[in-house]
Write an enzyme that holds these catalytic residues in place. Structure first.
Site, PDB file in Angstrom:
ATOM      1  CG  ASP A   1      -1.747   1.143   1.457  1.00 35.95           C
ATOM      2  OD1 ASP A   1      -2.317   1.617   0.477  1.00 35.95           O
ATOM      3  OD2 ASP A   1      -1.825   1.615   2.610  1.00 35.95           O
TER       4      ASP A   1
ATOM      5  CD  GLU B   1      -0.206  -6.075   7.239  1.00 33.88           C
ATOM      6  OE1 GLU B   1      -0.690  -5.993   6.101  1.00 33.88           O
ATOM      7  OE2 GLU B   1      -0.649  -5.454   8.205  1.00 33.88           O
TER       8      GLU B   1
ATOM      9  CE1 TYR C   1      -4.090   0.461  10.187  1.00 30.98           C
ATOM     10  CE2 TYR C   1      -3.306  -1.772   9.764  1.00 30.98           C
ATOM     11  CZ  TYR C   1      -3.072  -0.413   9.849  1.00 30.98           C
ATOM     12  OH  TYR C   1      -1.824   0.094   9.597  1.00 30.98           O
TER      13      TYR C   1
HETATM   14  C1  GCB Z   1      -1.181  -2.407   6.671  1.00 32.42           C
HETATM   15  C2  GCB Z   1       0.102  -2.306   5.938  1.00 32.42           C
HETATM   16  C3  GCB Z   1       0.430  -0.879   5.564  1.00 32.42           C
HETATM   17  C4  GCB Z   1      -0.818  -0.182   5.045  1.00 32.42           C
HETATM   18  C5  GCB Z   1      -1.844  -0.149   6.168  1.00 32.42           C
HETATM   19  C6  GCB Z   1      -3.155   0.499   5.713  1.00 32.42           C
HETATM   20  O1  GCB Z   1      -1.460  -3.364   7.345  1.00 32.42           O
HETATM   21  O2  GCB Z   1       1.174  -2.910   6.619  1.00 32.42           O
HETATM   22  O3  GCB Z   1       1.457  -0.886   4.604  1.00 32.42           O
HETATM   23  O4  GCB Z   1      -0.573   1.101   4.576  1.00 32.42           O
HETATM   24  O5  GCB Z   1      -2.130  -1.459   6.570  1.00 32.42           O
HETATM   25  O6  GCB Z   1      -3.341   1.688   5.925  1.00 32.42           O
HETATM   26  O7  GCB Z   1      -3.973  -0.193   5.121  1.00 32.42           O
END
Ligand code: GCB
Length: 575
Positions: free
Chosen positions: A130, A374, A427
């Protein structure tokens, strides 16, 4: 094309912005006469980073190729520049940013063959990470010289025995078997505190000043200077190569529940970063770097992870100097395809860890290696892959713990048995249970309990966060408002405060600043989970974290009122 910079955002050309394939850089330079006439001078071309695959020619002669966009490489070009009448030297670098299942990071090229929808030969680069796949010469390209007998590498490891600092050194010399080697260790006043001779040895420093992280000690980040001089006798008299290496004396250790620095529990309260900014993309920029360090210090952050690739060496030099602790991550991000777990990929990953450890091993700020972010660590080959990769990294550097960052289920993760510290990303109330902040405490507590019960290893919350578009306000909070970002962090903090009494040893917010991504319907001009904007201005969450981090550092100490933390002194860089 400016160097250093990504090529993508400096132009007005949409095709160049998303270009996939070969680009060419070329520059002619005039070398000082001494470099071309004195055969006792070794001339080296050093490329800080070329993303992704690079081929280099000097005066039309192929000199080196390199795979991997985030680590330096070099070529001895003495013979080429010393063989003719020319004192000019033409440097040509071809760079290809294509990512395949075997590159690091991996990617795939998707060929669109439906001719009713796409022109003939149409393809796009697909990635499983990302951030925008910026490309070009991201770090300086340098020419430098040494004598023909030169210091090729130094390895320093430190330990402490009842207040005496022990500095073990090993020096690798190239070019001759016959030389004298002198080593001196100087303190910050310039006083010699220990000295030695020969390629390997131990220096002892009674009552050593230890290297402490920022906010963990009154005088953090104490650095000694290791001076190394190798001298050879030549017809023209003695010739020396001389190098000074900053050395921090400190120890790192992991127990079942703690991460210890100098024997004291260390709690990571910091950020994940990216090398990312307007216009220059991933290009190195001193002003941006110093701004970022001023923000880290203002925030009271004591650590960051180099998500998701090795950062410029200058970044680590400042970390050493200001006591900002680093989890140093390889470009192993987005390893999700079964194809990326084969021998070819593993072999390359092992080589990259070799390059990374060789470059960063002497930085006291680096306290742990992260081999990946990840990965699909639940796939059957992942067990062997991570077992091998982590064992290799530990063999390269027995002095530091090794981890990778997971978002797999704790029961399914085949790599977790091999890490020293569990680093977990989650998240809650962002990628699911949208808007339901109330579920965070239960889900997060369950996450920690499951991991700890299974592995009895310390845990770092290595990512958590929410997107906020600066200036969007809504109360009660809704997603993408600054209030929602703050409220989500607060829910996490409640659980972190409980679990850090036990085995949670750190929290790293995602992300320090907004950053550019590929275009997608869920990304609004990039990822907006920064607590600072891409232009490094604070969102509301930055003030919340600032209050928290300073409190975590020391319950009685508060962030300095208005003005913020002291700026780094000017005149810092003598380059
Ligand atoms: C994650 C990734 C990171 C992303 C983030 C997101 O788990 O490790 O690279 O930018 O989530 O904001 O989705």
């Amino acid at each position: 094309m400016p160097v250093p910079s990504s090529f993508n955002d400096v132009g007005q050309d949409r095709q160049l912005r998303s270009f996939v394939g070969w680009v060419w850089y070329e520059r002619e330079v005039t070398l000082p006469q001494r470099w071309t006439q004195d055969l006792g001078t070794r001339v080296v071309l050093r490329i800080g980073s070329a993303h992704y695959y690079a081929i280099v020619w000097v005066n039309g002669v192929h000199v080196v190729e390199h795979e991997g966009g985030h680590l330096p490489f070099e070529a001895d070009i003495s013979k080429l520049v010393q063989s003719g009448p020319l004192s000019s030297c033409r440097i040509t670098i071809a760079i290809n940013n294509t990512l395949t299942p075997h590159t690091l990071p991996p990617g795939t090229i998707l060929h669109r063959t439906d001719t009713s929808k796409y022109p003939k030969g149409y393809f796009v680069q697909n990635t499983n990470f990302d951030f925008f796949n910026y490309a070009g010469l991201h770090r300086p390209v340098l020419l430098y010289t040494t004598p023909t007998t030169y210091i090729d590498d130094i390895t320093v490891t430190t330990s402490v025995d009842q207040g005496t600092g022990l500095v073990d050194y090993q020096i690798f010399v190239q070019g001759s078997e016959h030389f004298q080697l002198e080593v001196r260790l100087l303190d910050q006043e310039g006083k010699v505190v220990a000295q030695g001779t020969g390629c390997r040895g131990q220096l002892q420093v009674p009552n050593a000043h230890l290297w402490w992280p920022y906010l963990m000690h009154e005088h953090p980040a104490y650095l000694y200077s290791l001076e190394v001089r190798v001298t050879t006798q030549t017809a023209a008299g003695p010739v020396s190569d001389f190098y000074t290496l900053p050395v921090g004396i400190r120890t790192v250790e992991v127990t079942e529940r703690q991460f210890l620095i100098n024997g004291k529990p260390f709690y990571f309260h910091g950020v994940n970063k990216h090398e990312d900014a307007d216009i220059r993309g991933r290009g190195f920029d001193w002003a941006l770097l110093v701004k970022d360090f001023n923000l880290l210090r203002w925030l009271g952050a004591n650590a960051f992870r180099t998500s998701h690739y090795p950062y410029a060496e200058e970044v680590l030099q400042l970390c050493d100097r200001y006591g900002i602790v680093v989890i140093d991550e390889s470009p192993g991000v987005g390893i999700v395809l079964a194809q990326s777990y084969g021998n070819r990929s593993l072999q390359h990953h092992l080589e990259v860890m070799g390059e990374l450890v060789r470059r960063d091993k002497n930085h006291p700020a680096v306290v742990m290696w992260s081999v990946a972010n990840e990965p699909a660590s639940f796939l059957p080959p992942a067990g062997y892959y991570f077992k091998t990769l982590i064992a290799h990294t530990k063999a390269l550097d027995p002095s530091r713990p090794v981890t990778f960052v997971t978002n797999s289920n704790y029961e399914a993760d085949l790599g977790a048995p091999y890490v020293d510290v569990i680093c977990v990303n989650s998240y809650y109330s962002w990628y699911h249970d949208y808007g339901h902040l109330e579920v965070i405490p239960l889900q997060l507590a369950t996450q920690f309990e499951n991991w700890y019960r299974t592995y009895q290893k310390p845990i770092i919350q290595s990512e958590y966060g929410a997107g906020a578009i600066p200036g969007f306000h809504q109360d009660p909070p809704v997603m993408f408002s600054e209030e929602y970002q703050k409220a989500l962090l607060q829910q996490y903090h409640m659980v972190l405060d409980e679990k850090r009494k036990n085995y949670v040893v750190g929290e790293l917010i995602w992300n320090f600043a907004d950053f550019m991504t590929d275009q997608a319907p869920q990304r609004v001009m990039g990822n907006k989970k920064g607590i600072f904007t891409r232009q490094r201005q604070p969102k509301a969450a930055a003030f919340l974290l600032r209050e928290r981090y300073w409190q975590l550092a020391n319950d009685t100490r508060r962030p300095p009122a208005a003005g913020g933390a002291q700026c780094l002194e000017s005149g810092l860089f003598h380059v």
